[in-house]
Design a protein around this motif. Structure first.
Motif, short mmCIF file in Angstrom:
data_model
loop_
_atom_site.label_atom_id
_atom_site.label_comp_id
_atom_site.label_asym_id
_atom_site.label_seq_id
_atom_site.Cartn_x
_atom_site.Cartn_y
_atom_site.Cartn_z
N PRO A 183 38.43 37.87 49.03
CA PRO A 183 37.55 37.76 50.20
C PRO A 183 37.93 36.60 51.10
CG PRO A 183 36.46 36.82 48.30
CD PRO A 183 37.78 37.36 47.81
N LEU A 184 37.49 36.67 52.34
CA LEU A 184 37.60 35.53 53.23
C LEU A 184 36.69 34.40 52.76
CD1 LEU A 184 37.42 37.25 56.74
CD2 LEU A 184 39.42 36.12 55.77
N ASP A 185 36.97 33.18 53.20
CA ASP A 185 36.06 32.07 52.96
C ASP A 185 36.06 31.18 54.19
OD1 ASP A 185 38.19 30.04 52.68
OD2 ASP A 185 38.64 31.07 50.81
N LEU A 186 35.27 30.13 54.15
CA LEU A 186 35.11 29.28 55.34
C LEU A 186 36.36 28.49 55.67
CD1 LEU A 186 31.47 27.93 54.81
CD2 LEU A 186 32.24 29.92 56.12
N THR A 187 37.34 28.43 54.76
CA THR A 187 38.58 27.70 55.02
C THR A 187 39.62 28.59 55.70
OG1 THR A 187 39.60 28.25 52.87
CG2 THR A 187 38.16 26.32 52.95
N SER A 188 39.30 29.85 55.94
CA SER A 188 40.29 30.77 56.51
C SER A 188 40.44 30.60 58.02
CB SER A 188 39.88 32.22 56.21
OG SER A 188 38.60 32.51 56.71
N GLY A 189 39.71 29.68 58.62
CA GLY A 189 39.86 29.43 60.05
C GLY A 189 39.26 30.54 60.89
N GLN A 190 39.61 30.51 62.16
CA GLN A 190 39.05 31.47 63.12
C GLN A 190 40.02 32.59 63.46
OE1 GLN A 190 35.85 31.34 63.98
NE2 GLN A 190 35.71 29.58 62.62
N ALA A 191 41.06 32.75 62.69
CA ALA A 191 42.00 33.87 62.83
C ALA A 191 42.71 33.87 64.18
CB ALA A 191 41.28 35.21 62.60
N VAL A 192 42.99 32.69 64.72
CA VAL A 192 43.62 32.61 66.04
C VAL A 192 45.00 33.24 66.02
CG1 VAL A 192 44.46 31.04 67.83
CG2 VAL A 192 42.30 30.56 66.67
N GLU A 193 45.83 32.88 65.01
CA GLU A 193 47.19 33.41 64.93
C GLU A 193 47.18 34.93 64.76
OE1 GLU A 193 46.03 30.96 63.12
OE2 GLU A 193 47.12 29.17 63.81
N THR A 194 46.27 35.43 63.94
CA THR A 194 46.17 36.87 63.74
C THR A 194 45.77 37.58 65.01
OG1 THR A 194 45.59 36.57 61.41
CG2 THR A 194 45.02 38.69 62.40
N ARG A 195 44.81 37.02 65.72
CA ARG A 195 44.36 37.63 66.98
C ARG A 195 45.50 37.66 68.00
NH1 ARG A 195 42.37 34.96 71.22
NH2 ARG A 195 41.90 33.13 69.95
N LEU A 196 46.26 36.58 68.11
CA LEU A 196 47.37 36.55 69.06
C LEU A 196 48.47 37.54 68.67
CD1 LEU A 196 47.68 32.69 69.70
CD2 LEU A 196 46.74 34.44 71.23
N ALA A 197 48.73 37.66 67.37
CA ALA A 197 49.74 38.62 66.91
C ALA A 197 49.33 40.05 67.26
CB ALA A 197 49.97 38.47 65.41
N LEU A 198 48.06 40.39 67.04
CA LEU A 198 47.58 41.73 67.39
C LEU A 198 47.65 41.95 68.91
CD1 LEU A 198 44.51 42.16 65.02
CD2 LEU A 198 46.73 43.28 64.85
N GLN A 199 47.30 40.94 69.68
CA GLN A 199 47.38 41.06 71.14
C GLN A 199 48.81 41.36 71.58
OE1 GLN A 199 45.79 37.43 72.75
NE2 GLN A 199 43.66 38.09 72.57
N ASN A 200 49.78 40.67 70.97
CA ASN A 200 51.17 40.88 71.33
C ASN A 200 51.65 42.27 70.93
OD1 ASN A 200 51.55 38.36 72.54
ND2 ASN A 200 52.06 37.38 70.60
N LEU A 201 51.21 42.76 69.77
CA LEU A 201 51.61 44.10 69.34
C LEU A 201 50.98 45.17 70.23
CD1 LEU A 201 51.53 43.78 65.44
CD2 LEU A 201 53.52 43.79 66.95
N ILE A 202 49.76 44.93 70.67
CA ILE A 202 49.12 45.86 71.61
C ILE A 202 49.88 45.86 72.94
CG2 ILE A 202 47.05 46.26 73.00
CD1 ILE A 202 45.43 45.19 70.61
N ALA A 203 50.27 44.67 73.40
CA ALA A 203 51.05 44.58 74.64
C ALA A 203 52.39 45.31 74.47
CB ALA A 203 51.29 43.12 75.00
N LEU A 204 53.02 45.16 73.32
CA LEU A 204 54.28 45.87 73.05
C LEU A 204 54.08 47.38 73.16
CD1 LEU A 204 57.25 45.82 71.91
CD2 LEU A 204 56.18 46.06 69.65
N LYS A 205 53.03 47.87 72.55
CA LYS A 205 52.73 49.31 72.61
C LYS A 205 52.53 49.76 74.04
CE LYS A 205 49.30 52.66 70.91
NZ LYS A 205 48.07 52.83 70.10
N GLN A 206 51.82 48.98 74.83
CA GLN A 206 51.56 49.35 76.22
C GLN A 206 52.83 49.31 77.05
OE1 GLN A 206 48.51 46.45 77.02
NE2 GLN A 206 46.84 47.79 76.33
#
Length: 380
Positions: free
Chosen positions: A218-241
Motif C-alpha cells: 500500500p501507499l503510505d504518507l512517505t510516498s510523496g505527492q506523486a509529482v514525478e509519476t504525474r509528469l511522466a503520465l503527462q509526457n506519455l499522454i502528450a506523446l500519444k497526442q
C-alpha cells in the motif's frame, strides 16, 4: 481538558484533509465531534478489565516498527472497534491476483520493411541534419544484434526517429529521384504502422503492465505527492497526442524510456492500485459487520472508548492515510484513463482504479453515517 484538546486536534486534522476528501466528509466529521461531550479516559486494559494479551502487545509493536499505511491503520482500527463493541471483525481475504485475461493480450502484428543493399550507400548521405543520425545509420542500428531485441518503448522511440530521417531524405533534392520515391512509400507505411507500435507499447510494456496490475504494497504518507509519476503520465499522454496528430518532431522530444524509468522507480501507480482495492475491501466488510446493533454499546464506558477510537484512530490516523491516497488518485486516475483510452486495457484501468476509487467514497459515507446513527441511538 483532554477531550477539548483531542477535539481541537481532530478539527485541525479535518481542516487539513477536507480539500481532498470533500466537504461532505469534513462536515460529517465535525458533526461527530459536536455530538459527544464526555470526558475521554485513556485505555490501558481491555473491556473485561484484564491486561492486554501478549499477542496484541506484540502486534502493536510490529505495526509501530514499520511505516504506518492504510492496511496497518485499518488493522488497528478494526481491532479497537472489535474489542470495544465485543464483535468478531476478522481480516478480509487477500486481494485476488491480476486478472488472467489481461495476460492474453497479443502484440499487434507489424510487417517488416527492408531496404535493398544497393540503396544503403545512398541512404548514408541523404538528408543529413545537425545532431541527427543518418537514415543509413538508423537502419544499421535496427539490423544489429541489439536492434533485433528492442523493447516496445525503444522500438517506438526508434520508429519516430526513423520517420524524421525519412522526411529529411525525401526532401533532399540531391538524392536520386527513384530512391526518394521509394522512401515516400516507405514513409507512408511506417506512418501507418506507428499507431500499432504505440498500442503495443501501452499494452505490453513490462513496466506499464506492472503499474496497471498493481503491487502487494500500500501507499503510505512517505510516498510523496506523486509529482514525478504525474509528469511522466503527462509526457506519455502528450506523446500519444503527437503521434495521433502526426507531429513527429514534437514526439521525438519526449524520451520514452525516461518516463518509464520514473514510473518504475516511484511505483506509485502500482501501490495506489493496491491501496484503493484493499481499502475498499476492508471498508466494505467492516460496514457489513457493523450492521448488527447491541444496546450495550450505549453504556457510558463504551461510549468513552468509542470516542477515543473515533478521534485517535479513525480521524487521527486512518483518515490521514485515506486523504493522502485520495489526493494522489485525483491527480493520476484521470491521466490513466486518458492514456489508455481506446485500448484493450481501458476496462482494466476502470476496474482496478476508477471503480474502487468511486466505491471507496461511497463506503466512507456509509461508515460515517454509521457513527452518526450510533450517536443518535445512544442519545435517546
Amino acid at each position: 481538558m483532554v477531550l477539548k484538546r483531542l477535539q481541537t486536534q481532530a478539527l485541525a486534522c479535518i481542516n487539513c484533509i477536507a480539500p481532498r476528501l470533500g466537504a461532505w466528509l469534513a462536515i460529517s466529521l465535525r458533526l461527530r465531534l459536536r455530538l459527544s461531550c464526555r470526558f475521554v479516559r485513556p485505555i490501558d486494559i481491555t473491556q473485561s478489565g484484564m491486561p492486554r494479551p501478549a499477542w496484541l502487545v506484540l502486534t502493536v509493536l510490529l505495526l509501530t516498527a514499520c511505516t504506518p499505511n492504510s492496511d496497518s491503520e485499518f488493522a488497528v482500527y478494526r481491532d479497537r472497534l472489535g474489542r470495544t463493541l465485543k464483535l468478531d471483525l476478522p481480516t478480509p481475504d487477500p486481494l485476488k491476483a491480476p486478472l488472467s485475461e489481461a495476460n492474453s493480450i497479443a502484440a499487434v502484428a507489424i510487417a517488416d520493411i527492408r531496404f535493398e543493399l544497393l540503396d544503403m550507400l545512398a541512404l548514408d548521405s541523404c538528408g543529413l541534419q545537425p545532431n541527427k543520425p543518418s537514415l543509413g545509420n538508423l537502419i544499421a542500428e535496427r539490423n544489429s544484434s541489439l536492434g533485433k531485441v528492442m523493447t516496445y518503448s525503444t522500438q517506438l522511440q526508434y520508429e519516430i526517429k526513423l520517420l524524421q530521417a525519412l522526411e529529411a531524405c525525401i526532401a533532399d533534392e540531391q538524392a536520386p529521384a527513384d530512391l526518394r520515391e521509394t522512401l515516400k512509400q516507405t514513409y507512408l507505411q511506417k506512418q501507418q504502422q506507428l499507431p500499432a507500435r504505440l498500442l503495443n507499447f501501452l499494452q505490453l510494456d513490462t513496466t506499464l503492465r506492472q503499474q496497471v496490475f498493481g503491487s502487494q504494497r500500500p501507499l503510505d504518507l512517505t510516498s510523496g505527492q506523486a509529482v514525478e509519476t504525474r509528469l511522466a503520465l503527462q509526457n506519455l499522454i502528450a506523446l500519444k497526442q503527437h503521434i495521433q496528430r502526426k507531429d513527429y518532431l514534437q514526439a521525438s522530444q519526449i524520451d520514452i524510456n525516461k518516463q518509464i524509468a520514473a514510473l518504475y522507480q516511484g511505483q506509485v501507480l502500482a501501490d495506489l492500485q493496491h491501496s484503493l482495492r484493499s481499502n475498499l475491501t476492508q471498508l466494505q466488510q467492516l460496514n457489513r459487520q457493523l450492521q448488527h446493533w447491541d444496546p450495550a454499546w450505549c453504556k457510558a464506558e463504551t461510549q468513552d472508548i468509542l470516542q477515543q477510537v473515533l478521534l485517535q484512530v479513525f480521524i487521527g490516523k486512518l483518515q490521514l492515510q485515506l486523504a493522502h491516497q485520495d489526493g494522489i488518485a485525483q491527480q493520476l486516475i484521470p491521466q490513466l484513463n486518458t492514456l489508455y483510452a481506446d485500448t484493450t486495457l481501458a476496462s482494466t484501468v476502470t476496474e482496478r482504479f476508477q471503480q474502487p476509487w468511486q466505491q471507496l467514497h461511497i463506503e466512507l459515507k456509509r461508515h460515517i453515517a454509521w457513527w452518526q446513527q450510533l450517536r443518535d441511538a445512544c442519545k435517546r
